[in-house]
Design a protein around this motif. Structure first.
Motif, PDB file in Angstrom:
ATOM      1  N   THR A 155     -24.429   9.627 -24.323  1.00  0.00           N
ATOM      2  CA  THR A 155     -25.574   9.705 -25.227  1.00  0.00           C
ATOM      3  C   THR A 155     -25.232  10.655 -26.354  1.00  0.00           C
ATOM      4  N   VAL A 165     -25.048   5.925 -21.074  1.00  0.00           N
ATOM      5  CA  VAL A 165     -25.871   4.779 -21.431  1.00  0.00           C
ATOM      6  C   VAL A 165     -25.196   3.524 -20.896  1.00  0.00           C
ATOM      7  N   ASN A 171     -26.127  -6.977 -24.768  1.00  0.00           N
ATOM      8  CA  ASN A 171     -26.426  -5.895 -25.710  1.00  0.00           C
ATOM      9  C   ASN A 171     -25.398  -5.860 -26.836  1.00  0.00           C
ATOM     10  N   GLN A 298     -29.805   4.348 -32.233  1.00  0.00           N
ATOM     11  CA  GLN A 298     -29.473   5.247 -31.133  1.00  0.00           C
ATOM     12  C   GLN A 298     -28.473   4.530 -30.229  1.00  0.00           C
ATOM     13  N   GLU A 300     -28.728   4.234 -27.192  1.00  0.00           N
ATOM     14  CA  GLU A 300     -29.530   3.475 -26.227  1.00  0.00           C
ATOM     15  C   GLU A 300     -29.926   2.093 -26.736  1.00  0.00           C
ATOM     16  N   ALA A 301     -29.785   1.871 -28.039  1.00  0.00           N
ATOM     17  CA  ALA A 301     -30.061   0.546 -28.608  1.00  0.00           C
ATOM     18  C   ALA A 301     -28.756  -0.122 -29.035  1.00  0.00           C
ATOM     19  N   THR A 345     -38.255  -2.671 -29.247  1.00  0.00           N
ATOM     20  CA  THR A 345     -37.997  -3.737 -28.284  1.00  0.00           C
ATOM     21  C   THR A 345     -37.013  -4.715 -28.900  1.00  0.00           C
ATOM     22  N   VAL A 349     -31.528  -3.386 -26.418  1.00  0.00           N
ATOM     23  CA  VAL A 349     -31.965  -2.205 -25.659  1.00  0.00           C
ATOM     24  C   VAL A 349     -31.128  -2.110 -24.387  1.00  0.00           C
ATOM     25  N   GLU A 368     -37.939  -1.603 -22.955  1.00  0.00           N
ATOM     26  CA  GLU A 368     -38.155  -1.141 -24.313  1.00  0.00           C
ATOM     27  C   GLU A 368     -37.648   0.287 -24.435  1.00  0.00           C
ATOM     28  N   LEU A 369     -37.405   0.711 -25.663  1.00  0.00           N
ATOM     29  CA  LEU A 369     -36.830   2.031 -25.888  1.00  0.00           C
ATOM     30  C   LEU A 369     -37.847   2.932 -26.582  1.00  0.00           C
ATOM     31  N   ARG A 370     -38.238   3.975 -25.874  1.00  0.00           N
ATOM     32  CA  ARG A 370     -39.089   4.996 -26.487  1.00  0.00           C
ATOM     33  C   ARG A 370     -38.153   5.958 -27.205  1.00  0.00           C
ATOM     34  N   THR A 371     -38.156   5.904 -28.521  1.00  0.00           N
ATOM     35  CA  THR A 371     -37.128   6.592 -29.309  1.00  0.00           C
ATOM     36  C   THR A 371     -37.261   8.110 -29.294  1.00  0.00           C
TER      37      THR A 371
END
Length: 870
Positions: A155, A165, A171, A298, A300-301, A345, A349, A368-371
Motif C-alpha cells: 500500500t 493489496v 483488476n 490508489q 487499492e483501485a 465502485t 477495486v 467498493e473502495l472507501r477512499t
C-alpha cells in the motif's frame, strides 16, 4: 473487453465471471495483455539505450521464463527495477497464472521483511547480463492461492509492511483498458519510465501501453539528467508520468522551454498537485501542443479512479475530474463534517488486503473502495477532493485538519507538510524561515496551544520513493531533528569503510551537518565558489562528473559513487566543468597581462559572462525568499573580502580612494583610467548582482523569470545591448559590456537545446566583433563564450585538476591582491611576480574562506543549529 454491471444490485460479478467474459478459463486465469504479446508481431515493445525489443521477441522471452516457472501455480516474489528482465519476470508470472509479490529492487530491507512474512516459493531477480535469476525455494507451493489472485502490492507508504493489496487478473486487465481508453493510447505511442515499476502508478503505465501494443522506453535516469532528454528525443517519446515532486524538478531544468515535438501528453498522479501548478503546466501544454492529464487513484483501485479532461485543467485545476471508464463515485456523509467521504465502485477495486500468508486463499472481501478522502461534486459532475478523513486529529478537544495547516503555510508562500497525533502537531517547513513566527501564526490560526505545536526547518520535505510526502518521517523529527537517512546512502560503503561519499563531500565543502538524501548542492546553499571544490572531489570519487550534478539529489548521486569505474578511464585526463577551467585560465592570463609577462586581453570580460552563467545555475532555484537570501549570501562572498583588502591597500598606498573601499569608484570616481580603476571588475559585478537581486525580489518579476527562464535573460541581454551600441548611456564609464555579457552568460545556462545554443552563439558572433577595436581581445571573448556554450566540460590532465580547482576557487582573491603583490617583484622577475600573485591570492582565499559563511548565518541562511526547534 466486456464489463458487466448488475442494474439490480449495482455490484460487479465475481472476478471469475469477468474473466469468463474475456474468454479466459478461471482455472488457468491469465491477464490477456501479458498472454497475447506475440499477436503484436514485429512492432517495438521495449526500447532501452542499448536495444529495441519487438513484441515477438518479448513474447519469446516471457514464454521461456513462463516455462521455467512451471505449470503448477506458485507464489513468486520479484525485485523489480526499470529494466527488461524485470518486465519479463512480471509478464511471465502473469502469463503463467502465478501470484506475484512485486518489490522495489533498491529496498533490500523491505524485500527481506516481506520474504520472511510471506515465504514465496520462487524469487526472481534481474541479473547483471540482463537475464532473469530464478531462485526456486520449492517445486510445489506451500500456500493456498485463490484462483483470482494475480498481484500483491504494498500500500502507498507501507513498503516492507506485511500489509499488501490483493489484485486480481481482472483488476489489472480492466484498469489497463480503462486508462488506455481515456488516454487514447495507440500503437504509435511511446512512454518513457519516470517512476519505479514497483509503484502502482509506474506499473499502470507498463500495463496500459503493452495492452495497446505501444512502446516503452525503459530508463532509471532522472528528469534532471540531460541524458534523459536526449533519450526522450532520440526515441520520439510521446508521454511520461509525473508525481508532484517531478514538476519541481522540471522547473529546475527549464522544461517549459524545451523543444519536444513528439510529446503528446503528460500524466500526473501520486498526490495532489497544487492548482497553480496544474494551471501553469496546462498553459505550457497549450503553447507547446501537448495535454496534461491530472489523475487520481490508489493502489487499492489497481491504479486509477478518476481523471481530469485536459480541456478543463486550466479552468478547474483543483478538481480530480470524472470517474474512469467503468467506474462510479458516490459521496457518503461523515458525521460532524460538511463534506462526505468519496466511495468508488468498479472492476478495478482490489480483492482486499493480505496481512499474512493465510490471506492469500481469500477471494473478494470488498465490493467498493472507501477512499478515506473527503470530496464534493458540482452540477457538471466534476469531483474535487478537499481533504483526508484520516488527516484529522483531535488535540485538547479541538478537531484539527492537517491539510488546513499545510494550506495556511502555502498561502504564506512556504512549502510545508504536517503530521500529527492526538498529543500534538509536527510541522516540517522547507528552507530558512523564522520558526518562532511560523509557530505563532499557526497557533493563532488553528486555535491550538503553543505547546501542542512543533515546527522544524528542513532542507527538503521528507518524501517516499514514490514522491509522496513521508508523514511518518515527519512524525519522528522530534527524535532526530533531521530527515532520517536511508541506510542505502550512508556515508560509508558496503564494507563499512570510511571512504568518501557524496554526503561527506557536501558536508565538507558547505560546512553543514544536515545533508539528507533529498538535498542537492544548490538547495544546500552551494554557489560558484564552493562549486569548484565540490566538483573536483566529486569527479575524483566518481571518475566522471554527471551532468547537472549540482541540482541532482544526493540519493541519485550516491549509487554512482558506489559503482566501480575502470581505472583506465581515469588515468590521464579528468573532464572538468568548463566554467572552472575558464576561471582558472582567465586569472592566469589576467595576472600575466597586467604584470607584462605577455599580452592577452579580454579574459576579464569572459569572466563577466561566466558570472552570469553561474548566477543562473546557483542563484535561481527554490522559492523566492530562500533564493533571495542565497543571492545576498553569495553577494557577501564578493563584497566582504573585496572591501577588506581594498581598505588595506588604501592604508598602505596612495593609489586608491575612499570610493574604492565602498566599491563606488565606477560611479563617483574619475572618468579617466587611473589606478583607482584597478577594481572595476569587482565593482561592476557587485552592481549587476545587486541589480539582479533587487529585480528578482519583485514578485511579478520573479514569477516571469520562472515562467520564461530563457526569454527573461534574453530580454536583459537586449537591454544590455543598448549600451553596447551606445543607444543608452549607462552613466557608469567603462562598464558598458557588464549587463550585456552577464545576461548572455545567464542565457547560455538556460540554453537546453541545440537551437538555443545556436541562438546564443549567433548573438555572440554578431555583437562582439567591432566592440573593443582590438581583434585579439574580441576573439578571446568570443572564443571563451563559445566554449561556455558548447563544451560542458574540458579534459584537464589529472595531475593539474586540483591546481585548476584551486586557482578557480581563488580567482576573485588573486584578482584583488595581485595589484599590490606584483609591482615590487616584477622588477626582479615577471614570471616570479605572476607566481607570487597567484600564491598570495590563494593564501588570502584560505584566510577568508569562512567569513562569508559567518555572514550568511547571521542573515538567516546556511547551516541550521542542530536541535533548534520551535
Amino acid at each position: 473487453m466486456v464489463l458487466i454491471h448488475s442494474r439490480r444490485t449495482g455490484a460487479y460479478p465475481a472476478d471469475a465471471d469477468v474473466l469468463a467474459s474475456l474468454s479466459i478459463q478461471p482455472d488457468v486465469a491469465r491477464v490477456p495483455f501479458a498472454a497475447d504479446l506475440a499477436s503484436r508481431g514485429e512492432r517495438p515493445a521495449i526500447v532501452t539505450a542499448e536495444l529495441v525489443l519487438t513484441y515477438q521477441e518479448l513474447a519469446e522471452r516471457v514464454e521461456a521464463l513462463r516455462l521455467r516457472l512451471g505449470t503448477a501455480r506458485r507464489l513468486v516474489a520479484l525485485t523489480a527495477g526499470n529494466d527488461v528482465a524485470s518486465v519479463v519476470g512480471y509478464l511471465a508470472a502473469l502469463a503463467g497464472g502465478h501470484p506475484l509479490i512485486l518489490l522495489p529492487e533498491d529496498k533490500p530491507a523491505a524485500f527481506d521483511s516481506l520474504v520472511a512474512a510471506y515465504d514465496p516459493d520462487v524469487i526472481l531477480r534481474s541479473g547483471a547480463d540482463g537475464q532473469n535469476l530464478l531462485e526456486e525455494r520449492r517445486e510445489v507451493t506451500r500456500h493456498q492461492l485463490h484462483p483470482d489472485l494475480a498481484l500483491l502490492l504494498s500500500t502507498s507508504g507501507s513498503t516492507g509492511s506485511p500489509k499488501l493489496v490483493r489484485l486480481s487478473h481482472a483488476n489489472l486487465q480492466s484498469n489497463a483498458e480503462s486508462i488506455a481508453d481515456y488516454l487514447g493510447i495507440g500503437e504509435d505511442d511511446r512512454a518513457i519510465t519516470t517512476l519505479p515499476m514497483s509503484y502502482c502508478y509506474g506499473l499502470s503505465v507498463i500495463n496500459s501501453y503493452l495492452l495497446r501494443g505501444a512502446s516503452l522506453v525503459l530508463t532509471d535516469l532522472s528528469v534532471v539528467d540531460s541524458c534523459f532528454w536526449e533519450l526522450f528525443r532520440r526515441h520520439r517519446v510521446t508521454s511520461f508520468a509525473a508525481v508532484p515532486y517531478t514538476f519541481e524538478l522540471l522547473d529546475r531544468v527549464g522544461f517549459a522551454d524545451m523543444e519536444l515535438p513528439s510529446l503528446r501528453y503528460i500524466t500526473q498522479a501520486g498526490g495532489r498537485l497544487a492548482p497553480d501548478t496544474v494551471a501553469l503546466y496546462a498553459e505550457h501544454g497549450r503553447r507547446r501542443g501537448w495535454d496534461l492529464f491530472v489523475m487520481y487513484g490508489q493502489t487499492e483501485a489497481t491504479a486509477r479512479m478518476a481523471y481530469l479532461p485536459p480541456r478543463l485543467a486550466a479552468s478547474r485545476p483543483g478538481a480530480i475530474g470524472i470517474p474512469v471508464p467503468g467506474g462510479t463515485f458516490r459521496i457518503d456523509p461523515v458525521p460532524g463534517l460538511e463534506d462526505g467521504e468519496l466511495v468508488y465502485t468498479g472492476p478495478n477495486v482490489m480483492l482486499g488486503y493480505a496481512q499474512s500468508p493465510e490471506d492469500l486463499a481469500l477471494g473478494r472481501t470488498i465490493r467498493e473502495l472507501r477512499t478515506g478522502d473527503l470530496a464534493r461534486t458540482d452540477s457538471s459532475g466534476l469531483y474535487e477532493v478537499v481533504g483526508r478523513r484520516s488527516r484529522f486529529v483531535k488535540i485538547v478537544g479541538l478537531r484539527v485538519d492537517l491539510g488546513q495547516v499545510e494550506r495556511i503555510l502555502a498561502d504564506l508562500g512556504m512549502e510545508a507538510a504536517c503530521a500529527g497525533t492526538d498529543e500534538g502537531l509536527v510541522v516540517a517547513v522547507k528552507g530558512s524561515n523564522d520558526l518562532h513566527l511560523v509557530a505563532k501564526v499557526l497557533a493563532q490560526g488553528i486555535g491550538l496551544p503553543r505547546a501542542a505545536l512543533e515546527v522544524y526547518g528542513v532542507p527538503e520535505i521528507p518524501r517516499l520513493a514514490s514522491g509522496k510526502v513521508d508523514y511518518q518521517g515527519i512524525l519522528v523529527l522530534p527524535q532526530h531533528n533531521r530527515v532520517p537517512v536511508e541506510p542505502s546512502v550512508a556515508s560509508v560503503d558496503d564494507t563499512g569503510s570510511g571512504r568518501d561519499s557524496v554526503r561527506k563531500i557536501f558536508e565538507a565543502t558547505l560546512e553543514r551537518t544536515d545533508v539528507t538524501d533529498g538535498d542537492t548542492f544548490v538547495s544546500l546553499g552551494g554557489d560558484s565558489l564552493s562549486y569548484v571544490a565540490a566538483s573536483v572531489r566529486l569527479e575524483q570519487m566518481l571518475g566522471h562528473l554527471p551532468p547537472d550534478w549540482h541540482v541532482t539529489p544526493v540519493r541519485d548521486l550516491e549509487p554512482q559513487a558506489r559503482t566501480p569505474h575502470h581505472p583506465a578511464r581515469r588515468r590521464w585526463f579528468a573532464p572538468t566543468d568548463t566554467s572552472i577551467v575558464l576561471r582558472a585560465v582567465a586569472i592566469i592570463l589576467i595576472t600575466g597581462t597586467h604584470v607584462g609577462l605577455f599580452s592577452w586581453p579580454g579574459m576579464a570580460h569572459v569572466l563577466m559572462a561566466v558570472a552570469g552563467f553561474n548566477f543562473a545555475r546557483f542563484q535561481l532555484t527554490g522559492d523566492r525568499v530562500p533564493r533571495l537570501k542565497r543571492q545576498l549570501g553569495s553577494l557577501s562572498r564578493v563584497v566582504i573580502p573585496s572591501m577588506a583588502f581594498i581598505t588595506v591597500a588604501y592604508l598602505l598606498t596612495d593609489r586608491y580612494s575612499l570610493a574604492n573601499i565602498v566599491l563606488l569608484n565606477a560611479v563617483i570616481g574619475p572618468e579617466e583610467v587611473t589606478t583607482q580603476w584597478h577594481f572595476w571588475f569587482v565593482e561592476v559585478l557587485v552592481y549587476v548582482l545587486l541589480g539582479m537581486t533587487a529585480l528578482l525580489a519583485i514578485p511579478w518579476v520573479d514569477k516571469a523569470e520562472r515562467r520564461f527562464p530563457l526569454l527573461f535573460p534574453l530580454t536583459l541581454l537586449a537591454a544590455g545591448l543598448t549600451t553596447r551600441y551606445d543607444l543608452v548611456d549607462p552613466g557608469v564609464p567603462h562598464t558598458a559590456p557588464a549587463l550585456w555579457l552577464f545576461a548572455l552568460g545567464w542565457a547560455v545556462a538556460r540554453s537546453r537545446t541545440w537551437a538555443h545554443r545556436c541562438t546564443a552563439s549567433a548573438i555572440a558572433a554578431l555583437s562582439i566583433p567591432g566592440f573593443f577595436d582590438n581583434p585579439v581581445r574580441e576573439m578571446t571573448l568570443l572564443a571563451g563564450i563559445l566554449v561556455l556554450i558548447w563544451l560542458p566540460s574540458i579534459p584537464v590532465p589529472r595531475g593539474l585538476q586540483r591546481l585548476t580547482g584551486l586557482l578557480a576557487s581563488s580567482s576573485l582573491y588573486i584578482y584583488l591582491v595581485h595589484w599590490l603583490v606584483y609591482p615590487p617583484i616584477s622588477e626582479v622577475s615577471q614570471a616570479l611576480a605572476v607566481a607570487a600573485s597567484l600564491c598570495a591570492g590563494v593564501a588570502y582565499w584560505a584566510v577568508c574562506s569562512h567569513i562569508p559563511r559567518l555572514l550568511t548565518r547571521a542573515i538567516g541562511y546556511g547551516r541550521r543549529r542542530p536541535g533548534y526547534t520551535q
